[in-house]
Design an enzyme around this catalytic site. Structure first.
Site, PDB file in Angstrom:
ATOM      1  CG  ASN A   9       2.604  -4.956   1.690  1.00  8.64           C
ATOM      2  OD1 ASN A   9       2.567  -6.062   1.146  1.00  8.64           O
ATOM      3  ND2 ASN A   9       1.662  -4.046   1.526  1.00  8.64           N
ATOM      4  CE  LYS A  11       2.487  -2.226  -1.379  1.00  7.31           C
ATOM      5  NZ  LYS A  11       2.138  -0.876  -1.773  1.00  7.31           N
ATOM      6  CG  HIS A  96      -2.553  -2.679   1.681  1.00  6.91           C
ATOM      7  ND1 HIS A  96      -2.660  -2.002   0.490  1.00  6.91           N
ATOM      8  CD2 HIS A  96      -1.358  -2.322   2.210  1.00  6.91           C
ATOM      9  CE1 HIS A  96      -1.556  -1.282   0.311  1.00  6.91           C
ATOM     10  NE2 HIS A  96      -0.747  -1.461   1.341  1.00  6.91           N
ATOM     11  CD  GLU A  98      -1.154  -1.480  -2.961  1.00  5.83           C
ATOM     12  OE1 GLU A  98      -0.728  -2.628  -2.790  1.00  5.83           O
ATOM     13  OE2 GLU A  98      -0.420  -0.474  -2.959  1.00  5.83           O
ATOM     14  CD  GLU A 166       0.007   1.176   4.622  1.00  6.08           C
ATOM     15  OE1 GLU A 166       1.221   1.111   4.463  1.00  6.08           O
ATOM     16  OE2 GLU A 166      -0.789   0.532   3.935  1.00  6.08           O
ATOM     17  N   GLY A 172       2.805   4.231  -2.299  1.00  4.25           N
ATOM     18  CA  GLY A 172       3.212   3.777  -3.637  1.00  4.25           C
ATOM     19  C   GLY A 172       3.813   4.861  -4.521  1.00  4.25           C
ATOM     20  CB  SER A 213       6.242   7.606   0.743  1.00  8.29           C
ATOM     21  OG  SER A 213       5.383   7.511  -0.370  1.00  8.29           O
TER      22      SER A 213
END
Ligand code: PGA
Length: 254
Positions: A9, A11, A96, A98, A166, A172, A213
């Protein structure tokens, strides 16, 4: 045994098409011997077309990081499943954290799962709690994400879907810590339980991968102790050395 799956990913990185191309080519070079692991790269949508053009004969397949569930219409700023398919995406990351933080909810995710299956795009459905509490309320949170997200999906297509667990606290640079393989396994069993309650005990459960992570030090344990079917990787997927090390380690677990 089914292949392990590793999803990068990217991003909103890297900052130019040139860099994206370089990263994509270098990653592909470094994983050219891989046979037992599927590698999917999800770049910003703007780079997909270019990468599609050079991906011929390369190992990694392409995915998108999102799309909108309607086929066309007055949806300023949106892009449809068919549009990302045309650009080369055969996978899509949905829900996701985010995106959920920007207002996407499990109803939207449900509509997007249906749109992706309609367009023959494999959905990678992200679920995960924001925090853990001693009373295990986070399990109800995960149950709700699954029940709403998978509402009215045919059980025949379940096995095509990939679930990425996740936990938000593990994602992150602000992560408090990564999850443990034991926590992942417990969640994988819980996901299986919730889905079999909805779809019946004989249903084919989606593959469940871990994200948050992920690095070269924890992947082997997540597979061996946590029974992870693969990984969704953010930061480490932008570093060719780290990413190829992870892919090659996973490849050699067999
Ligand atoms: P991270 O991100 O690997 O940088 O923690 C994972 C993700 O957001 O998918």
């Amino acid at each position: 045994m089914s292949k392990k799956i590793i999803i990068a990913n990217w991003k909103m990185n890297p900052v130019s098409k040139k860099e994206a191309e370089k990263l994509f080519v270098s990653i592909n070079k470094s994983i050219s011997n891989v046979k037992n692991t599927e590698v999917i790269i999800c770049p910003p949508v703007i780079y997909l077309n270019k990468l599609k053009a050079i991906s011929y004969k390369l190992k990694a397949k392409l995915g998108a990081q999102n799309f909108f569930y309607e086929e066309s219409g007055a949806y300023t700023g949106e892009i449809s499943a068919n549009m990302v398919y045309e650009l080369g995406a055969r996978y899509v990351i949905l829900g996701h954290s985010e995106r959920r933080i920007m207002g996407e909810n499990s109803d939207d995710v449900n509509k997007k799962i249906k749109a992706s299956l309609r367009e023959s795009i494999i959905p990678i459905v992200c679920i995960g709690e924001k925090e853990r509490d001693e009373n295990h309320n986070y399990l109800s949170f995960i149950r709700e994400q699954l029940e709403v997200g998978f509402k009215n999906i045919s059980k025949d297509v379940l096995s095509k879907i990939i679930i990425a667990y996740e936990p938000v606290w593990a994602i992150g640079k602000n992560a408090t810590r990564e999850a443990t393989p034991e926590e992942f396994l417990e969640m994988k069993i819980f996901i299986k339980k919730v889905l079999s309650m909805t779809f019946g005990v004989k249903c084919k459960i989606p593959r469940v991968i871990y994200g948050g992570s992920v690095n070269e030090k924890n992947v082997v344990d997540f597979i061996e102790k946590g029974e992870a079917d693969g990984f969704l990787i953010g930061r480490a997927s932008l570093d060719v050395k780290k990413f190829s090390k992870i892919v090659n380690m996973v490849e050699n677990i067999y």
